[in-house]
Design a protein around this motif. Structure first.
Motif, mmCIF file in Angstrom:
data_model
loop_
_atom_site.group_PDB
_atom_site.id
_atom_site.type_symbol
_atom_site.label_atom_id
_atom_site.label_comp_id
_atom_site.label_asym_id
_atom_site.label_seq_id
_atom_site.Cartn_x
_atom_site.Cartn_y
_atom_site.Cartn_z
ATOM 1 N N LYS A 296 -13.056 -22.348 -53.221
ATOM 2 C CA LYS A 296 -12.356 -21.302 -52.481
ATOM 3 C C LYS A 296 -12.441 -19.931 -53.154
ATOM 4 N N SER A 297 -12.604 -19.912 -54.479
ATOM 5 C CA SER A 297 -12.556 -18.634 -55.196
ATOM 6 C C SER A 297 -13.926 -18.031 -55.493
ATOM 7 N N ASP A 298 -15.005 -18.722 -55.168
ATOM 8 C CA ASP A 298 -16.334 -18.238 -55.505
ATOM 9 C C ASP A 298 -16.820 -17.239 -54.448
ATOM 10 N N VAL A 299 -17.000 -15.982 -54.852
ATOM 11 C CA VAL A 299 -17.345 -14.923 -53.906
ATOM 12 C C VAL A 299 -18.804 -15.033 -53.453
ATOM 13 N N VAL A 300 -19.683 -15.550 -54.319
ATOM 14 C CA VAL A 300 -21.092 -15.683 -53.945
ATOM 15 C C VAL A 300 -21.234 -16.703 -52.820
ATOM 16 N N VAL B 101 -21.824 -17.956 -46.964
ATOM 17 C CA VAL B 101 -21.258 -18.510 -45.734
ATOM 18 C C VAL B 101 -21.197 -17.433 -44.660
ATOM 19 N N ARG B 102 -20.776 -16.219 -45.028
ATOM 20 C CA ARG B 102 -20.692 -15.125 -44.047
ATOM 21 C C ARG B 102 -22.072 -14.790 -43.481
ATOM 22 N N GLU B 103 -23.088 -14.809 -44.332
ATOM 23 C CA GLU B 103 -24.443 -14.523 -43.860
ATOM 24 C C GLU B 103 -24.917 -15.584 -42.873
ATOM 25 N N ALA B 104 -24.630 -16.856 -43.179
ATOM 26 C CA ALA B 104 -25.021 -17.941 -42.269
ATOM 27 C C ALA B 104 -24.284 -17.819 -40.950
ATOM 28 N N GLU B 105 -22.995 -17.491 -41.018
ATOM 29 C CA GLU B 105 -22.202 -17.347 -39.790
ATOM 30 C C GLU B 105 -22.688 -16.172 -38.956
ATOM 31 N N ALA B 106 -23.093 -15.108 -39.608
ATOM 32 C CA ALA B 106 -23.599 -13.945 -38.881
ATOM 33 C C ALA B 106 -24.899 -14.285 -38.159
ATOM 34 N N GLU B 107 -25.755 -15.085 -38.798
ATOM 35 C CA GLU B 107 -26.993 -15.489 -38.156
ATOM 36 C C GLU B 107 -26.733 -16.382 -36.945
ATOM 37 N N LEU B 108 -25.744 -17.275 -37.075
ATOM 38 C CA LEU B 108 -25.446 -18.223 -35.994
ATOM 39 C C LEU B 108 -24.726 -17.554 -34.829
ATOM 40 N N GLY B 109 -23.875 -16.568 -35.136
ATOM 41 C CA GLY B 109 -23.065 -15.975 -34.081
ATOM 42 C C GLY B 109 -22.195 -17.022 -33.418
ATOM 43 N N ASP B 110 -22.181 -17.016 -32.065
ATOM 44 C CA ASP B 110 -21.368 -18.009 -31.356
ATOM 45 C C ASP B 110 -22.179 -19.239 -30.966
ATOM 46 N N THR B 111 -23.375 -19.384 -31.571
ATOM 47 C CA THR B 111 -24.214 -20.544 -31.258
ATOM 48 C C THR B 111 -24.155 -21.602 -32.355
ATOM 49 N N GLY B 112 -23.244 -21.454 -33.284
ATOM 50 C CA GLY B 112 -23.152 -22.445 -34.351
ATOM 51 C C GLY B 112 -21.886 -22.283 -35.164
ATOM 52 N N ARG B 113 -21.802 -23.069 -36.233
ATOM 53 C CA ARG B 113 -20.575 -23.102 -37.028
ATOM 54 C C ARG B 113 -20.908 -23.588 -38.434
ATOM 55 N N VAL B 114 -20.164 -23.077 -39.422
ATOM 56 C CA VAL B 114 -20.318 -23.488 -40.814
ATOM 57 C C VAL B 114 -18.968 -23.968 -41.331
ATOM 58 N N LEU B 115 -18.972 -25.091 -42.043
ATOM 59 C CA LEU B 115 -17.748 -25.600 -42.650
ATOM 60 C C LEU B 115 -18.080 -26.151 -44.032
ATOM 61 N N LEU B 116 -17.437 -25.605 -45.068
ATOM 62 C CA LEU B 116 -17.530 -26.138 -46.426
ATOM 63 C C LEU B 116 -16.179 -26.728 -46.795
#
Length: 455
Positions: free
Chosen positions: A393-397, A402-417
């Protein structure tokens, strides 16, 4: 010391971690905690002892474990009704049906035969809150709070002769439509469903073909059931059946196969039932409860049908907590735990299968046609082991990745760690519109997690 109770009772390798002495002591501690309070005063005024239902799945170790549990309860002044081999949801139903004070189910669900478990249900057939489990665990082995009645105050152990019949009558009473003319292949996982599931589907009018219905104590879940669907798919195609229904060892799960051999998972089953119940005015507050691991396609399907979806942590107990908190009617997991609160206090694979096939009969549609209400998004799950999962939860990298992956997916996908709650591991899950994209992003994120959180 690690907590004895896990997310679904106490489990372990039978006769190693889960011994007869542990089962005996756990039963005595359970009696000490669950036979006190207001209900105890009412029982004393009526001159009766507390009553518990004890049941098991057919794995061989269940015989000595259930005997130890019954002995521990009876020695604590509890009358035991031994229901024998029945599904976990049947045990929960019977506790409520006869007004028993509590109950114990001996099963390791979908685990292999050498494992076993002890699951405790409270009055009404509901799962115990964490704090009650902690009280039971704190009394384990304690002589100070142990109940030791003598003479006529010790408990009796009797056979619950009509346990399965009561459960079957209950299931048939929930059906909105008969199943006449539908050919069903049932995979009972060589487990607790082997008795009641064929009976209830046949009584409901279905034509039934059985596989995985010959339990011998050691073959439970062995290449059959909801975790091994290949045999069911082959049987459906071989027999030209309309649908296949798969249970797990204790029959609290249901997965399905359509007539072309395609798997219909728990998310798709929930989508079918939610839309049907909403159309018939039976879906309370037009709300479905599911976990964060449910497919993005389920979320989109519910939104398209004006159904609200509430997410919980992974685990059917958290789904059930949310259902009970808001008095909702339907929830479950992708794995096939589906809870219909009007009829059950826990996931019930036979109940779910019946209502799924009943929807086919009611609408005249094939299972594939019904399942088309939801588009399944490609999903990949990678378990990154041997990492410091507490630092996720605390690792900024990692957060930036995750934000980059979510931006690529937009509303066509999802990321969960998600960090594991029991071991040094992080689960990386990605859903996308196509499998190559999901695979690529999941492996990229897994590499970042591995590099940043390496021990």
């Amino acid at each position: 010391m690690p907590r004895l109770f896990g997310t679904d009772g106490v489990r372990g390798l039978a006769n190693r971690e889960l011994t007869a002495s542990l089962a005996l002591g756990l039963a005595q501690a359970t009696a000490a905690v669950l036979t006190r309070g207001r209900r105890a005063q009412e029982r004393q005024a009526q001159g009766r002892r507390p009553v518990a239902v004890v049941a098991r799945d057919p794995r061989i170790s269940g015989e000595f474990i259930s005997a130890a549990v019954a002995a521990g309860l009876a020695s604590s002044g509890v009358d035991v009704l031994d229901a024998g081999v029945i599904p976990t949801p049947a045990a929960a139903f019977l506790i409520a049906d006869i007004g028993a004070d509590f109950g114990v189910m001996i099963s390791a669900s979908h685990n292999p035969a050498p494992d076993n478990g002890i699951k405790i249900f409270a009055f009404g057939g509901t799962k115990l809150p964490d704090e009650v489990e902690d009280r039971i665990e704190s009394l384990l082995g304690s002589e100070q709070d142990k109940l030791t009645p003598i003479g006529g105050d010790v408990g009796r152990i009797r056979r619950f002769a009509d346990a399965e019949d009561r459960y079957i009558v209950h299931l048939l009473g929930t059906l909105p439509h008969r199943l006449d003319g539908i050919h069903v292949v049932l995979d009972c996982a060589h487990g607790a469903a082997a008795g009641p599931s064929p009976r209830v589907f046949t009584d409901a009018g279905a034509r039934v073909t059985l596989i995985g219905a010959d339990p011998d104590g050691i073959n439970i879940n062995d290449g059959v059931g909801s975790t091994h669907l290949d045999n069911l798919a082959r049987a459906v195609l071989e027999h030209g059946a309309d649908v296949g229904i798969a249970h797990d060892g204790d029959a609290d799960r249901c997965l399905a196969v359509d007539r072309d051999g395609n798997i219909v998972d728990g998310d798709q089953i929930m989508a079918i039932l939610a839309v049907s119940m909403a159309e018939r005015g039976l879906l309370k507050d037009r709300t479905l409860v599911a976990t964060v691991m449910s497919n993005l396609g389920l979320r989109k399907s519910m939104a398209a049908n004006d159904i609200r979806m509430v997410e919980t942590k992974v685990g059917d107990r958290y789904v059930l907590e949310e259902l009970n908190a808001d008095d909702l009617s339907l929830g479950g997991e992708q794995s096939g735990h589906v809870i219909m609160t009007k009829y059950a206090t826990t996931g019930d694979g036979i109940l779910t299968g019946l209502h799924l096939v009943a929807e086919m009969a009611r609408t005249g549609k094939t299972l594939a046609e019904l399942a088309a209400v939801m588009t399944v998004f490609p999903q990949i799950l990678i378990n990154v082991r041997g990492v410091d999962h507490h630092g996720l939860k605390s690792d900024v990298v990692i957060a930036d990745a995750v934000r980059e992956a979510e931006a690529e997916l937009g509303d066509t996908g999802r990321v969960l760690l998600r960090p594991s709650g029991t071991e040094p591991m992080v689960r990386v899950m990605v859903e996308a519109a196509d499998q190559p994209t999901a695979d690529r992003l999941a492996h990229q994120l897994a590499d970042v997690v591995r590099e940043r959180l390496a021990n």
